[in-house]
Design a protein around this motif. Structure first.
Motif, PDB file in Angstrom:
ATOM      1  N   THR A   1      -2.199  -5.419   3.474  1.00 55.81           N
ATOM      2  CA  THR A   1      -1.129  -6.283   3.000  1.00 55.81           C
ATOM      3  C   THR A   1      -1.118  -7.617   3.716  1.00 55.81           C
ATOM      4  OG1 THR A   1       0.156  -4.297   2.527  1.00 55.81           O
ATOM      5  CG2 THR A   1       1.367  -6.363   2.618  1.00 55.81           C
TER       6      THR A   1
ATOM      7  N   SER B   1       5.640  -4.167   3.405  1.00 58.23           N
ATOM      8  CA  SER B   1       5.059  -3.301   4.430  1.00 58.23           C
ATOM      9  C   SER B   1       6.175  -2.810   5.333  1.00 58.23           C
ATOM     10  CB  SER B   1       4.011  -4.051   5.262  1.00 58.23           C
ATOM     11  OG  SER B   1       3.624  -3.292   6.394  1.00 58.23           O
TER      12      SER B   1
ATOM     13  N   ARG C   1      -6.639   2.830  -1.204  1.00 54.82           N
ATOM     14  CA  ARG C   1      -5.305   3.238  -1.639  1.00 54.82           C
ATOM     15  C   ARG C   1      -5.008   4.692  -1.283  1.00 54.82           C
ATOM     16  NH1 ARG C   1      -2.672   2.433  -7.479  1.00 54.82           N
ATOM     17  NH2 ARG C   1      -2.236   4.555  -8.118  1.00 54.82           N
TER      18      ARG C   1
ATOM     19  N   ASP D   1      -3.244  -3.174  -4.255  1.00 59.12           N
ATOM     20  CA  ASP D   1      -3.281  -2.165  -3.197  1.00 59.12           C
ATOM     21  C   ASP D   1      -4.741  -1.811  -2.937  1.00 59.12           C
ATOM     22  OD1 ASP D   1      -3.785  -0.845  -5.543  1.00 59.12           O
ATOM     23  OD2 ASP D   1      -2.263   0.709  -5.283  1.00 59.12           O
TER      24      ASP D   1
ATOM     25  N   MET E   1       0.833  -1.190   0.000  1.00 56.28           N
ATOM     26  CA  MET E   1       0.000   0.000   0.000  1.00 56.28           C
ATOM     27  C   MET E   1       0.872   1.246   0.000  1.00 56.28           C
ATOM     28  SD  MET E   1      -3.068  -1.298   0.041  1.00 56.28           S
ATOM     29  CE  MET E   1      -4.022   0.213   0.248  1.00 56.28           C
TER      30      MET E   1
ATOM     31  N   SER F   1       3.765   0.407  -2.965  1.00 54.55           N
ATOM     32  CA  SER F   1       3.210  -0.059  -4.236  1.00 54.55           C
ATOM     33  C   SER F   1       3.320   0.948  -5.368  1.00 54.55           C
ATOM     34  CB  SER F   1       1.727  -0.444  -4.068  1.00 54.55           C
ATOM     35  OG  SER F   1       0.950   0.700  -3.740  1.00 54.55           O
TER      36      SER F   1
END
Length: 518
Positions: free
Chosen positions: A129, A121, A434, A97, A75, A79
């Motif tokens: 995630t 992460s 997101r 995401d 995220m 990403s």
């Protein structure tokens, strides 16, 4: 805009040299402790070179095992950079995401036998995630695939809960630089691991950044300094591609700028548009920036060059470093700490409380065909939207927040241009959840002038999150509800449209917005 005074201030404070030397006092005493452990990105293009050989070898090993499809579960900063890198270089990478069950089910249904999952992460506790990791493990088990742990690559900070989990799984664990915040992590393991495994030559990106880094202490020929001064002069900056060949950089820069500057009631609102001809690219109080293209300016009566539009040219590795430096410069000029994110956890905490206590009971104000309307004013979809747009103040903006499938429900993104054509105010668009990891910080901590259109959708098929008492659909709904709570707490105008049929509902909203522009 005349940015000469801002540039002069940065130079007078010896900012370029001090930032290159990682001087944590640049942003004042309140930011010093945070900055002291967040400046690794300044030279990470050098320290990340140790990853090049390791990732080349790991990719070869994975491909020998037939693992040729790379899925990234991450995220925000974990990403966005890999997505820009792989899209620009036309290398296949599946980016997850989202918590939308339809999008996740699609990723799970494709070529599992040949899939390796990169779980990224920084904190190691990102709920989205972790949920992706659980779902893929379960899917691999259900398909009877061997060596499940070997189908995962974990990227996280040293000592995080995900590091321990990854080692228990038997996954490949790659520890990232702990002195780099997520949104500045493009050229760290977070940006480079998934990109390299997908097939990108990451050494070239590092070379591009290294070449650009030669300019960062220069007081005259310093593109990042010029960009930072331009950003700081803006309340709103629009970002458009203009022939550079770089794909999606605006989405990455949006997160960097919004999360870094949107706090303490201040900040720069980034608006990502498709091109220089898009509605809203130019406007009063807006600094338009193109990735590629040419700068547009004229000499003022005082002899200074005033820019009407800013162009940022250069290869992708250099772009990452230039925007990071510029954002740090802008933070100094604005007077904020560009490395913290004090309001990001609020919606997360709201989500956790809702998951424990259940979704709040809500009744629609009215229903029009496939759209349930919650809040706002008016008794038709058109009138409710017209009322929302009418609530935008002189310095306000409209944020469209779509908790939908950004692949399957892609036509919703067209609402940004349509709404921008219906109002002179800036209009942003974000896919939920997101955007919570990017512009969500600005919405709650920046200038409290936004009005908000939240779009949610029915879930035809949900998917359980293994080991949790909820599914992805419930998690997505809780995230949307938690975000509504945070915005309602600030008394911001908010209209929620819930689609009982997603395709039909999006078409209805599109038609209604077109009515506004007439």
């Amino acid at each position: 805009m005349d940015t000469s005074a801002s540039r002069a201030q940065l130079i007078a404070d010896d900012t370029p040299a001090r930032l290159a030397a990682k001087d944590s006092t640049l942003w004042g005493p309140a930011a010093e402790a945070e900055a002291a452990v967040r400046l690794g990105w300044v030279d990470t293009h050098e320290r990340s070179r140790e990853l090049v050989a390791r990732l080349r070898e790991l990719r070869s090993t994975l491909r020998e095992k037939g693992l040729t499809r790379v899925v990234l579960a991450g995220m925000g900063g974990s990403s966005l950079a890999p997505e820009v890198i792989t899209r620009t270089l036309d290398v296949p990478l599946t980016v997850l995401d989202t918590t939308d069950p339809g999008q996740i089910l699609a990723a799970l249904s494709n070529d599992l036998e040949n899939t390796v999952v990169v779980v990224s992460s920084k904190s190691g506790g990102t709920v989205e995630t972790d949920s992706h990791r659980r779902a893929f493990w379960q899917a691999f088990e259900d398909h009877g695939l061997p060596d499940i742990g070997g189908r995962f690559v974990i990227v996280t900070d040293p000592g995080s809960p995900l590091e321990a989990t990854g080692r228990e799984m038997g996954a490949e664990v790659i520890l990232a630089d702990p002195d780099v915040g997520g949104r500045y992590s493009a050229l760290t393991a977070f940006g480079l691991v998934p990109s390299a495994l997908a097939g990108v030559d990451i050494a070239e990106l590092l070379d591009q950044a290294a070449e650009f880094a030669e300019s960062i202490t220069d007081e005259k020929d310093n593109p990042a300094l010029a960009l930072g001064a331009a950003l700081a002069s803006a309340k709103t900056v629009t970002i458009a591609p203009d022939g550079s060949g770089i794909v999606g950089l605006g989405d990455w820069a949006e997160q960097l700028i919004a999360e870094s500057t949107g706090k303490d009631g201040l900040g720069i609102l980034p608006v990502v548009v498709d091109g220089p001809s898009s509605p809203g690219f130019n406007g009063e109080g807006v600094v338009p920036v193109t990735v590629g293209g040419s700068a547009v300016g004229h000499l003022s009566t005082s002899g200074h060059l005033e820019l009407a539009a800013v162009a940022v040219n250069g290869p992708l590795g250099a772009q990452f470093l230039a925007w990071e430096l510029a954002t740090a410069y802008a933070g100094k000029l604005i007077g904020i700490d560009p490395f913290n994110q004090p309001n990001v956890t609020e919606s997360k905490n709201n989500t956790n409380a809702i998951l424990e206590g259940g979704l709040p009971a809500e009744e629609p104000s009215f229903t029009e065909d496939a759209v349930e309307v919650y809040g706002g004013e008016g008794d038709t979809l058109v009138s409710a939207l017209r009322s929302l747009v009418g609530a935008i103040g002189d310095e306000g903006y409209l944020a469209v927040m779509a908790y939908l499938d950004r692949v399957g429900d892609a036509p919703a993104e067209g609402l940004r241009d349509l709404l921008a054509a219906a109002t002179p105010a800036p209009v942003t668009f974000g896919w939920g959840p997101r955007f919570l990891h990017s512009t969500g910080q600005f919405h709650k901590g920046g200038r409290l002038t936004g009005v908000f259109l939240q779009i949610t959708g029915a879930t035809p098929e949900d998917l359980d999150v293994p080991g949790k008492p909820y599914g992805f659909g419930e998690l997505q709904a809780a995230q949307a509800a938690g975000d509504r709570q945070a915005l309602n707490k600030r008394s911001r105008p908010l209209l929620r449209l819930h689609l009982t049929d997603r395709a039909a509902g999006i078409a209805q909203i599109v038609a209604a917005v077109k009515e506004l522009a007439k």
